[in-house]
Design a protein around this motif. Structure first.
Motif, PDB file in Angstrom:
ATOM      1  N   GLU A  28       0.827  -1.202   0.000  1.00 30.94           N
ATOM      2  CA  GLU A  28       0.000   0.000   0.000  1.00 30.94           C
ATOM      3  C   GLU A  28       0.862   1.254   0.000  1.00 30.94           C
ATOM      4  O   GLU A  28       1.726   1.418   0.866  1.00 30.94           O
ATOM      5  CB  GLU A  28      -0.906   0.010   1.231  1.00 30.94           C
ATOM      6  N   VAL A  29       0.619   2.126  -0.975  1.00 34.35           N
ATOM      7  CA  VAL A  29       1.304   3.417  -1.024  1.00 34.35           C
ATOM      8  C   VAL A  29       0.276   4.466  -0.615  1.00 34.35           C
ATOM      9  O   VAL A  29      -0.694   4.718  -1.327  1.00 34.35           O
ATOM     10  CB  VAL A  29       1.894   3.722  -2.416  1.00 34.35           C
ATOM     11  N   ASP A  30       0.487   5.037   0.557  1.00 37.80           N
ATOM     12  CA  ASP A  30      -0.449   6.006   1.123  1.00 37.80           C
ATOM     13  C   ASP A  30       0.337   7.117   1.805  1.00 37.80           C
ATOM     14  O   ASP A  30       1.556   7.217   1.609  1.00 37.80           O
ATOM     15  CB  ASP A  30      -1.419   5.316   2.090  1.00 37.80           C
ATOM     16  N   MET A  31      -0.340   7.927   2.607  1.00 44.20           N
ATOM     17  CA  MET A  31       0.356   9.069   3.217  1.00 44.20           C
ATOM     18  C   MET A  31       1.492   8.639   4.135  1.00 44.20           C
ATOM     19  O   MET A  31       2.426   9.395   4.358  1.00 44.20           O
ATOM     20  CB  MET A  31      -0.617   9.998   3.933  1.00 44.20           C
ATOM     21  N   ALA A  32       1.469   7.415   4.622  1.00 43.19           N
ATOM     22  CA  ALA A  32       2.536   6.927   5.502  1.00 43.19           C
ATOM     23  C   ALA A  32       3.735   6.396   4.717  1.00 43.19           C
ATOM     24  O   ALA A  32       4.839   6.331   5.262  1.00 43.19           O
ATOM     25  CB  ALA A  32       1.998   5.838   6.420  1.00 43.19           C
ATOM     26  N   THR A  33       3.550   6.036   3.448  1.00 38.71           N
ATOM     27  CA  THR A  33       4.623   5.391   2.692  1.00 38.71           C
ATOM     28  C   THR A  33       5.003   6.106   1.393  1.00 38.71           C
ATOM     29  O   THR A  33       6.031   5.784   0.794  1.00 38.71           O
ATOM     30  CB  THR A  33       4.223   3.939   2.346  1.00 38.71           C
ATOM     31  N   ALA A  55       3.171  -4.444  -8.162  1.00 45.60           N
ATOM     32  CA  ALA A  55       2.784  -5.178  -6.950  1.00 45.60           C
ATOM     33  C   ALA A  55       2.101  -4.268  -5.922  1.00 45.60           C
ATOM     34  O   ALA A  55       1.940  -4.641  -4.761  1.00 45.60           O
ATOM     35  CB  ALA A  55       4.003  -5.851  -6.333  1.00 45.60           C
ATOM     36  N   VAL A  56       1.690  -3.069  -6.349  1.00 49.05           N
ATOM     37  CA  VAL A  56       1.011  -2.129  -5.439  1.00 49.05           C
ATOM     38  C   VAL A  56      -0.474  -2.480  -5.381  1.00 49.05           C
ATOM     39  O   VAL A  56      -1.127  -2.651  -6.409  1.00 49.05           O
ATOM     40  CB  VAL A  56       1.225  -0.671  -5.896  1.00 49.05           C
ATOM     41  N   THR A  57      -0.990  -2.563  -4.153  1.00 50.76           N
ATOM     42  CA  THR A  57      -2.385  -2.963  -3.940  1.00 50.76           C
ATOM     43  C   THR A  57      -3.296  -1.791  -3.585  1.00 50.76           C
ATOM     44  O   THR A  57      -4.519  -1.925  -3.653  1.00 50.76           O
ATOM     45  CB  THR A  57      -2.467  -4.006  -2.820  1.00 50.76           C
ATOM     46  N   PHE A  58      -2.722  -0.660  -3.197  1.00 46.70           N
ATOM     47  CA  PHE A  58      -3.499   0.518  -2.816  1.00 46.70           C
ATOM     48  C   PHE A  58      -2.665   1.739  -3.143  1.00 46.70           C
ATOM     49  O   PHE A  58      -1.445   1.758  -2.902  1.00 46.70           O
ATOM     50  CB  PHE A  58      -3.824   0.471  -1.313  1.00 46.70           C
ATOM     51  N   PHE A  59      -3.297   2.784  -3.686  1.00 42.92           N
ATOM     52  CA  PHE A  59      -2.599   3.987  -4.140  1.00 42.92           C
ATOM     53  C   PHE A  59      -3.505   5.168  -3.868  1.00 42.92           C
ATOM     54  O   PHE A  59      -4.560   5.292  -4.497  1.00 42.92           O
ATOM     55  CB  PHE A  59      -2.322   3.842  -5.644  1.00 42.92           C
ATOM     56  N   ALA A  71       7.402  12.708 -11.918  1.00 41.48           N
ATOM     57  CA  ALA A  71       7.203  12.962 -13.349  1.00 41.48           C
ATOM     58  C   ALA A  71       7.635  14.375 -13.726  1.00 41.48           C
ATOM     59  O   ALA A  71       8.214  14.582 -14.798  1.00 41.48           O
ATOM     60  CB  ALA A  71       5.747  12.722 -13.724  1.00 41.48           C
ATOM     61  N   GLN A  72       7.377  15.337 -12.856  1.00 39.72           N
ATOM     62  CA  GLN A  72       7.784  16.713 -13.124  1.00 39.72           C
ATOM     63  C   GLN A  72       9.297  16.880 -13.017  1.00 39.72           C
ATOM     64  O   GLN A  72       9.896  17.635 -13.771  1.00 39.72           O
ATOM     65  CB  GLN A  72       7.087  17.671 -12.155  1.00 39.72           C
ATOM     66  N   GLN A  73       9.909  16.175 -12.095  1.00 40.81           N
ATOM     67  CA  GLN A  73      11.345  16.284 -11.893  1.00 40.81           C
ATOM     68  C   GLN A  73      12.140  15.546 -12.976  1.00 40.81           C
ATOM     69  O   GLN A  73      13.261  15.918 -13.281  1.00 40.81           O
ATOM     70  CB  GLN A  73      11.737  15.748 -10.519  1.00 40.81           C
ATOM     71  N   PHE A  74      11.539  14.503 -13.548  1.00 47.44           N
ATOM     72  CA  PHE A  74      12.239  13.686 -14.536  1.00 47.44           C
ATOM     73  C   PHE A  74      11.434  13.545 -15.830  1.00 47.44           C
ATOM     74  O   PHE A  74      11.099  12.437 -16.243  1.00 47.44           O
ATOM     75  CB  PHE A  74      12.526  12.294 -13.946  1.00 47.44           C
ATOM     76  N   PRO A  75      11.134  14.663 -16.507  1.00 51.20           N
ATOM     77  CA  PRO A  75      10.355  14.576 -17.748  1.00 51.20           C
ATOM     78  C   PRO A  75      11.133  13.814 -18.824  1.00 51.20           C
ATOM     79  O   PRO A  75      12.323  14.043 -19.020  1.00 51.20           O
ATOM     80  CB  PRO A  75      10.136  16.034 -18.144  1.00 51.20           C
ATOM     81  N   GLY A  76      10.445  12.874 -19.469  1.00 50.42           N
ATOM     82  CA  GLY A  76      11.082  12.098 -20.525  1.00 50.42           C
ATOM     83  C   GLY A  76      12.029  11.021 -20.032  1.00 50.42           C
ATOM     84  O   GLY A  76      12.611  10.302 -20.837  1.00 50.42           O
ATOM     85  N   VAL A  77      12.187  10.900 -18.722  1.00 49.42           N
ATOM     86  CA  VAL A  77      13.124   9.948 -18.131  1.00 49.42           C
ATOM     87  C   VAL A  77      12.382   8.837 -17.394  1.00 49.42           C
ATOM     88  O   VAL A  77      12.835   7.699 -17.337  1.00 49.42           O
ATOM     89  CB  VAL A  77      14.078  10.687 -17.144  1.00 49.42           C
ATOM     90  N   LEU A  78      11.216   9.161 -16.861  1.00 50.22           N
ATOM     91  CA  LEU A  78      10.460   8.252 -16.003  1.00 50.22           C
ATOM     92  C   LEU A  78       9.485   7.387 -16.798  1.00 50.22           C
ATOM     93  O   LEU A  78       8.776   7.884 -17.662  1.00 50.22           O
ATOM     94  CB  LEU A  78       9.665   9.065 -14.969  1.00 50.22           C
ATOM     95  N   THR A  79       9.466   6.091 -16.452  1.00 47.79           N
ATOM     96  CA  THR A  79       8.450   5.166 -16.940  1.00 47.79           C
ATOM     97  C   THR A  79       7.817   4.503 -15.724  1.00 47.79           C
ATOM     98  O   THR A  79       8.536   4.020 -14.844  1.00 47.79           O
ATOM     99  CB  THR A  79       9.060   4.073 -17.844  1.00 47.79           C
ATOM    100  N   VAL A  80       6.500   4.496 -15.676  1.00 45.65           N
ATOM    101  CA  VAL A  80       5.766   3.894 -14.567  1.00 45.65           C
ATOM    102  C   VAL A  80       5.041   2.660 -15.077  1.00 45.65           C
ATOM    103  O   VAL A  80       4.301   2.721 -16.056  1.00 45.65           O
ATOM    104  CB  VAL A  80       4.759   4.898 -13.959  1.00 45.65           C
ATOM    105  N   LEU A  81       5.267   1.540 -14.383  1.00 45.07           N
ATOM    106  CA  LEU A  81       4.593   0.279 -14.706  1.00 45.07           C
ATOM    107  C   LEU A  81       3.556   0.033 -13.620  1.00 45.07           C
ATOM    108  O   LEU A  81       3.894  -0.410 -12.524  1.00 45.07           O
ATOM    109  CB  LEU A  81       5.609  -0.869 -14.760  1.00 45.07           C
ATOM    110  N   PRO A  82       2.286   0.345 -13.892  1.00 43.21           N
ATOM    111  CA  PRO A  82       1.265   0.298 -12.845  1.00 43.21           C
ATOM    112  C   PRO A  82       0.650  -1.085 -12.659  1.00 43.21           C
ATOM    113  O   PRO A  82       0.599  -1.888 -13.594  1.00 43.21           O
ATOM    114  CB  PRO A  82       0.200   1.259 -13.369  1.00 43.21           C
ATOM    115  N   SER A  83       0.171  -1.328 -11.452  1.00 42.45           N
ATOM    116  CA  SER A  83      -0.709  -2.472 -11.229  1.00 42.45           C
ATOM    117  C   SER A  83      -2.084  -2.078 -11.767  1.00 42.45           C
ATOM    118  O   SER A  83      -2.322  -0.923 -12.132  1.00 42.45           O
ATOM    119  CB  SER A  83      -0.806  -2.804  -9.737  1.00 42.45           C
ATOM    120  N   ARG A  84      -2.988  -3.020 -11.808  1.00 40.61           N
ATOM    121  CA  ARG A  84      -4.351  -2.722 -12.264  1.00 40.61           C
ATOM    122  C   ARG A  84      -4.990  -1.665 -11.362  1.00 40.61           C
ATOM    123  O   ARG A  84      -5.664  -0.748 -11.830  1.00 40.61           O
ATOM    124  CB  ARG A  84      -5.165  -4.016 -12.257  1.00 40.61           C
ATOM    125  N   GLN A  85      -4.756  -1.779 -10.045  1.00 44.89           N
ATOM    126  CA  GLN A  85      -5.332  -0.824  -9.095  1.00 44.89           C
ATOM    127  C   GLN A  85      -4.747   0.575  -9.296  1.00 44.89           C
ATOM    128  O   GLN A  85      -5.472   1.566  -9.274  1.00 44.89           O
ATOM    129  CB  GLN A  85      -5.077  -1.273  -7.639  1.00 44.89           C
TER     130      GLN A  85
END
Length: 104
Positions: A28-33, A55-59, A71-85
């Motif tokens: 889980e990625v939330d305000m604590a993590t 492998a993220v279950t909560f966002f 994304a703002q700090q690394f334009p054109g450099v970042l790729t995000v591979l999301p879970s379905r959630q």
């Protein structure tokens, strides 16, 4: 409703291969993590960054904020591979068509 299982354990790890930083996040990625996810991605300088959220279950909104900062700090450099959630949350928040968002 209690499912009887242990709560998802958050983890964030980084691996550098030449100029490519791969950050793997689980649980889980939330305000604590969310800040831990962000700081893990900022730990090593790199020309390419892959943020593997498969492998993220909560966002939540704190996680979205951390992701947008990356994304703002690394334009054109970042790729995000999301879970379905994660993909669903990003679509609902209007970020589903970003160039840095890879396939689920």
């Amino acid at each position: 409703m209690d499912q009887g299982g242990a709560p998802p354990v958050f983890s964030a790890s980084a691996e550098i291969d030449g100029d490519h930083l791969q950050v793997r996040v689980a649980g889980e990625v939330d305000m604590a993590t969310a800040d831990t996810m962000l700081q893990t991605a900022l730990r090593e300088p790199a020309k390419r960054i892959t943020l593997d959220l498969s492998a993220v279950t909560f966002f939540d909104s704190a996680a979205i904020h951390a992701l947008v900062r990356l994304a703002q700090q690394f334009p054109g450099v970042l790729t995000v591979l999301p879970s379905r959630q994660v993909r669903r949350v990003l679509e609902i928040s209007g970020l589903g068509e970003q160039s840095w968002l890879g396939p689920a």
